[in-house]
Motif scaffolding. Structure first.
Motif, PDB file in Angstrom:
ATOM      1  N   LEU A  47      20.419 -37.399  22.928  1.00 58.93           N
ATOM      2  CA  LEU A  47      21.463 -37.056  21.975  1.00 58.93           C
ATOM      3  C   LEU A  47      22.774 -36.802  22.720  1.00 58.93           C
ATOM      4  O   LEU A  47      22.815 -35.997  23.641  1.00 58.93           O
ATOM      5  N   PRO A  48      23.857 -37.492  22.336  1.00 57.74           N
ATOM      6  CA  PRO A  48      25.138 -37.278  23.002  1.00 57.74           C
ATOM      7  C   PRO A  48      25.744 -35.924  22.647  1.00 57.74           C
ATOM      8  O   PRO A  48      26.386 -35.293  23.470  1.00 57.74           O
ATOM      9  N   ALA A  49      25.546 -35.481  21.404  1.00 57.76           N
ATOM     10  CA  ALA A  49      26.019 -34.170  20.960  1.00 57.76           C
ATOM     11  C   ALA A  49      25.331 -33.827  19.652  1.00 57.76           C
ATOM     12  O   ALA A  49      25.217 -34.655  18.755  1.00 57.76           O
ATOM     13  N   ALA A  50      24.874 -32.601  19.560  1.00 59.16           N
ATOM     14  CA  ALA A  50      24.202 -32.137  18.357  1.00 59.16           C
ATOM     15  C   ALA A  50      24.442 -30.639  18.241  1.00 59.16           C
ATOM     16  O   ALA A  50      24.937 -30.007  19.172  1.00 59.16           O
ATOM     17  N   TYR A  51      24.100 -30.102  17.088  1.00 61.64           N
ATOM     18  CA  TYR A  51      24.150 -28.661  16.939  1.00 61.64           C
ATOM     19  C   TYR A  51      22.958 -28.196  16.132  1.00 61.64           C
ATOM     20  O   TYR A  51      22.386 -28.949  15.351  1.00 61.64           O
ATOM     21  N   VAL A  52      22.575 -26.947  16.348  1.00 60.05           N
ATOM     22  CA  VAL A  52      21.473 -26.341  15.616  1.00 60.05           C
ATOM     23  C   VAL A  52      22.035 -25.913  14.265  1.00 60.05           C
ATOM     24  O   VAL A  52      22.968 -25.110  14.205  1.00 60.05           O
ATOM     25  N   VAL A 131      16.286 -27.308  12.363  1.00 58.53           N
ATOM     26  CA  VAL A 131      17.058 -28.449  11.875  1.00 58.53           C
ATOM     27  C   VAL A 131      18.211 -28.658  12.845  1.00 58.53           C
ATOM     28  O   VAL A 131      18.938 -27.713  13.174  1.00 58.53           O
ATOM     29  N   ILE A 132      18.335 -29.895  13.336  1.00 55.68           N
ATOM     30  CA  ILE A 132      19.400 -30.261  14.274  1.00 55.68           C
ATOM     31  C   ILE A 132      20.231 -31.364  13.619  1.00 55.68           C
ATOM     32  O   ILE A 132      19.689 -32.247  12.963  1.00 55.68           O
ATOM     33  N   CYS A 133      21.538 -31.304  13.811  1.00 57.17           N
ATOM     34  CA  CYS A 133      22.440 -32.330  13.313  1.00 57.17           C
ATOM     35  C   CYS A 133      23.076 -33.044  14.497  1.00 57.17           C
ATOM     36  O   CYS A 133      23.621 -32.407  15.399  1.00 57.17           O
ATOM     37  N   VAL A 134      22.989 -34.374  14.504  1.00 54.64           N
ATOM     38  CA  VAL A 134      23.649 -35.181  15.526  1.00 54.64           C
ATOM     39  C   VAL A 134      25.073 -35.445  15.051  1.00 54.64           C
ATOM     40  O   VAL A 134      25.287 -35.819  13.900  1.00 54.64           O
ATOM     41  N   MET A 135      26.040 -35.218  15.935  1.00 55.10           N
ATOM     42  CA  MET A 135      27.454 -35.361  15.590  1.00 55.10           C
ATOM     43  C   MET A 135      27.973 -36.704  16.103  1.00 55.10           C
ATOM     44  O   MET A 135      28.279 -36.844  17.285  1.00 55.10           O
ATOM     45  N   PRO A 136      28.074 -37.712  15.232  1.00 58.40           N
ATOM     46  CA  PRO A 136      28.571 -39.011  15.673  1.00 58.40           C
ATOM     47  C   PRO A 136      30.015 -38.918  16.159  1.00 58.40           C
ATOM     48  O   PRO A 136      30.818 -38.174  15.610  1.00 58.40           O
ATOM     49  N   GLY A 137      30.321 -39.671  17.196  1.00 54.20           N
ATOM     50  CA  GLY A 137      31.679 -39.694  17.719  1.00 54.20           C
ATOM     51  C   GLY A 137      32.031 -38.494  18.566  1.00 54.20           C
ATOM     52  O   GLY A 137      33.160 -38.362  19.018  1.00 54.20           O
ATOM     53  N   ILE A 138      31.088 -37.600  18.771  1.00 53.54           N
ATOM     54  CA  ILE A 138      31.317 -36.386  19.561  1.00 53.54           C
ATOM     55  C   ILE A 138      30.384 -36.435  20.753  1.00 53.54           C
ATOM     56  O   ILE A 138      29.280 -36.964  20.688  1.00 53.54           O
ATOM     57  N   GLN A 139      30.818 -35.870  21.871  1.00 53.53           N
ATOM     58  CA  GLN A 139      29.969 -35.802  23.055  1.00 53.53           C
ATOM     59  C   GLN A 139      30.154 -34.452  23.736  1.00 53.53           C
ATOM     60  O   GLN A 139      31.168 -33.794  23.555  1.00 53.53           O
TER      61      GLN A 139
END
Length: 185
Positions: A47-52, A131-139
């Protein structure tokens, strides 16, 4: 009622936060290290960037890095290890395949709250649903001192969204399929 995003201006269409975000949910079973499973999940799925987004459940042990006091500026932050039965009341943080910074709050049987940055040893005592969300366009990339920082791909924040967390559809790259990295005890 007007869309609350109509008042936000930018160089293109306004996209709600998370328009192209992908969410993944998994359960961490009893006896596993919650922080290790979350960070392994990000690593294993590159995952390039995600948040809980959310975490609910119970833990029997958690090691937290506490905020330093102003009097001890420059001093090494203290850690606190919780032992007993604690409910996960809140958890948030950013992570990638290389970095993570996750903070949490826990409550004991008397309703006393403890919180800080998770530094390890977060042993699940029942189960925890994450639950994790992947943030597209963010790293998440290192800054000059090697510490993680969150920024948009290409080192530019999007002007089309609230806080820059969404990008135009032609700038999206779908994250890899995700599978939890949970091993049996």
């Amino acid at each position: 009622m007007a869309n609350h995003l109509e008042s936000i201006t930018g160089s293109g269409p306004v996209l709600p936060v998370g328009s192209f975000a992908r969410y993944f949910a998994f359960t961490v079973p009893e006896g596993h290290d919650l922080l290790q499973i979350i960070t392994d999940y990000a690593k294993n799925n590159q995952l390039p960037a995600a948040y809980v987004v959310s975490c609910v459940g119970s833990v029997s042990t958690a090691t937290l890095k506490c905020a330093p006091s102003k009097k001890s500026a420059g001093a090494k932050p203290q850690t606190k290890t919780l032992k007993g039965n604690f409910v996960v009341c809140n958890m948030q943080g950013t992570l990638s395949g290389r970095y993570s910074k996750i903070c949490a709050q826990f409550s004991n049987k008397n309703g006393e709250m403890y919180g800080g940055e998770l530094v390890g040893g977060v042993l699940v005592s029942d189960t925890c649903e994450v639950v994790i969300c992947v943030m597209p366009g963010i790293q998440v990339v290192p800054d000059a001192g090697g510490l993680p920082q969150v920024m948009s791909a290409g080192n530019q924040w999007s002007t089309n969204t609230v806080a820059g967390f969404g990008m135009q559809p032609d700038q999206q790259k779908a994250p890899p399929p995700a599978t939890p990295a949970v091993a049996s005890p």
